[in-house]
Design a protein around this motif. Structure first.
Motif, PDB file in Angstrom:
ATOM      1  N   GLY A 276       0.800  -1.213   0.000  1.00  0.00           N
ATOM      2  CA  GLY A 276       0.000   0.000   0.000  1.00  0.00           C
ATOM      3  C   GLY A 276       0.831   1.260   0.000  1.00  0.00           C
ATOM      4  N   ARG A 278       3.226   2.175  -2.189  1.00  0.00           N
ATOM      5  CA  ARG A 278       3.333   2.806  -3.509  1.00  0.00           C
ATOM      6  C   ARG A 278       3.234   1.785  -4.626  1.00  0.00           C
ATOM      7  N   ARG A 319      -8.188  -0.401  -0.348  1.00  0.00           N
ATOM      8  CA  ARG A 319      -8.151   1.059  -0.381  1.00  0.00           C
ATOM      9  C   ARG A 319      -7.706   1.636   0.959  1.00  0.00           C
ATOM     10  N   ASP A 322      -3.974   1.456   1.239  1.00  0.00           N
ATOM     11  CA  ASP A 322      -3.347   2.525   0.456  1.00  0.00           C
ATOM     12  C   ASP A 322      -3.502   3.874   1.160  1.00  0.00           C
ATOM     13  N   SER A 423      -5.418   6.963  -4.283  1.00  0.00           N
ATOM     14  CA  SER A 423      -4.038   6.897  -3.809  1.00  0.00           C
ATOM     15  C   SER A 423      -3.276   5.719  -4.418  1.00  0.00           C
ATOM     16  N   ILE A 424      -2.070   5.998  -4.922  1.00  0.00           N
ATOM     17  CA  ILE A 424      -1.196   4.939  -5.425  1.00  0.00           C
ATOM     18  C   ILE A 424       0.219   5.068  -4.846  1.00  0.00           C
ATOM     19  N   CYS A 426       2.493   7.064  -1.178  1.00  0.00           N
ATOM     20  CA  CYS A 426       2.302   7.747   0.106  1.00  0.00           C
ATOM     21  C   CYS A 426       3.152   9.006   0.258  1.00  0.00           C
TER      22      CYS A 426
END
Length: 458
Positions: A276, A278, A319, A322, A423-424, A426
């Motif tokens: 999560g 990246r 999700r 992430d 989000s993909i 952090c």
């Protein structure tokens, strides 16, 4: 002989703190800090071409300032001046300035999000500065609403700034949507149909102005701009691999029906190559990455819908994993909390006559920033919480400028919330606007505190 005396007002002291903060920030950081993304966009702006997925408008802005004074020093100065001037103008929104404003602003000037981030050449900083300035302009328009000429000047500035914001950050339109709602409330004067017309008109103005800005900034002969479809596919891949990584029993049947070998490879390697933190971790496994991209878009779309609609619990688990990394940041060191110095491939830097840089002053700034890493100062949830409290206070007082400033707080929270879906990675910078909105709100509240036991007069 009569002694000389000098009276300094709270308003003057507040603005002096901001002026000193700006000078210290520039002195400590110029000509700015540039990562690969920064240099790549400066390269595009300087040579009037398109090579990356970065926003064309941001590259064009960098190119304009670079054309006046080579490099990024002038851009950093102008971008920071916009932010600091927006803060300084907040005292014009209230009938008085409390001494608390200077006391609250002084430490804010020294935290890394202001002292260092304002000099990092990132689109995230440009988005935050223009979004904050745009909503502050809306607050000024609300304050002078009966004065038609001044109102339209402030509204025009708000539209231009929010148009830029919406084009330099993919989900920056959220700030414009919240601003449009605030505009409708301010303009309604108790007539909700009138308010709805103003809100829709304001949002359309921002959207169309943004499109004009971007189209004008794209160099002639450039390849087609990357579509939303490409970004969606990246999110889909990240979600689907994450689903298999968290629950190996989840079957990618829709994808397997059209690409069985590639789907089997993805299923086997998902656990080792997904985090999560990246999406880039998936790139390390070239065979798996190639395999998932060979699967047709239609099959990926069907599989993604299956995950969301038929396995919502698993989708939410993916999700959340992430989102918690970008919003709650369990280990700040993994998420690029700050960037200092200048570094990029030499083939990008040499034509711009920019040298790699990490000198003693950069090392000191880097060390200084680490003092804050394990404190709430580097946690987005901390700023989102502040914004929610401030929203309640501003809406309780509910004077025209308060509505716009409450909008700024909700825009920061809403922007952060959007990363639950998209989000993909952090990197701390992605939610920088959330921090800046809260800091601007704190300063505004300190200027004339909206205390529950009294309502300040306009």
């Amino acid at each position: 002989m009569t002694g000389l005396s000098m009276q300094i007002s709270a308003r003057s002291a507040f603005r002096a703190v901001l002026a000193a903060g700006l000078l210290v920030m520039l002195g400590a950081n110029l000509p700015g800090h540039l990562s690969y993304d920064s240099v790549a966009q400066l390269y595009e702006g300087h040579f009037h071409l398109r090579e990356t997925w970065g926003p064309a408008l941001y590259a064009w802005i960098l190119g304009v300032f670079d054309g006046i004074i080579p490099g990024t020093a002038l851009y950093v100065t102008a971008s920071a001046a916009l932010f600091y001037a927006s803060l300084a103008s907040l005292s014009d929104l209230r009938p008085r300035t409390h001494w608390l404003a200077a006391l609250v602003t002084a430490p804010i000037m020294l935290i890394p999000q202001v002292l260092i981030y304002q000099a990092i050449v990132w689109k995230d900083v440009a988005f935050a500065n223009t979004a904050v300035a745009g909503l502050v302009c809306l607050a000024h328009a609300a304050k002078v609403w009966p004065q038609t000429r001044r109102r339209w000047l402030f509204l025009a500035a708000a539209v231009a700034l929010l148009a830029v914001a919406s084009q330099v950050r993919q989900n920056g339109i959220i700030a414009a949507i919240v601003a449009a709602v605030a505009l409708g409330w301010i303009a309604s004067r108790g007539r909700w149909l009138r308010g709805a017309v103003w809100a829709v008109g304001g949002l359309l103005a921002v959207f169309l102005t943004g499109l004009v800005f971007t189209q004008a900034s794209i160099p002639s002969g450039s390849p087609p701009e990357p579509s939303v479809k490409s970004g969606l596919r990246i999110v889909q891949n990240f979600d689907l691999v994450g689903a298999v990584a968290l629950d190996p029993s989840y079957r990618l049947d829709a994808m397997a029906a059209v690409a069985p070998a590639d789907t089997a490879l993805v299923s086997r390697r998902a656990k080792a190559d997904w985090s999560g933190r990246r999406v880039d971790f998936m790139d390390r496994d070239r065979p798996m990455n190639d395999a998932i991209w060979r699967i047709p878009d239609d099959a990926a779309n069907v599989q993604w819908r299956d995950l969301i609609l038929k396995h919502p619990g698993l989708y939410l688990r993916v999700r959340w994993e992430d989102f918690r990394w970008v919003f709650a940041t369990p280990v700040i060191d993994f998420c690029l909390p700050v960037y200092i110095g200048v570094d990029a491939p030499v083939e990008k830097m040499a034509p711009l006559r920019i040298d790699h840089r990490f000198v003693e002053s950069d090392a000191q700034l880097n060390n200084y920033s680490t003092w804050f890493f394990d404190t709430p100062v580097f946690r987005h949830w901390f700023y989102a919480g502040i914004s929610l409290v401030l929203t309640g206070l501003f809406l309780w007082r509910r004077q025209p400028a308060d509505i716009a400033m409450a909008g700024l707080q909700l825009a920061g929270v809403g922007f952060a919330a959007s990363f639950f879906i998209i989000s993909i990675a952090c990197d701390y910078r992605y939610l920088y606007f959330t921090d800046l909105a809260a800091l601007a709100g704190l300063i505004y509240a300190a200027i004339d505190p909206p205390t529950p036991w009294r309502k300040a007069t306009a």
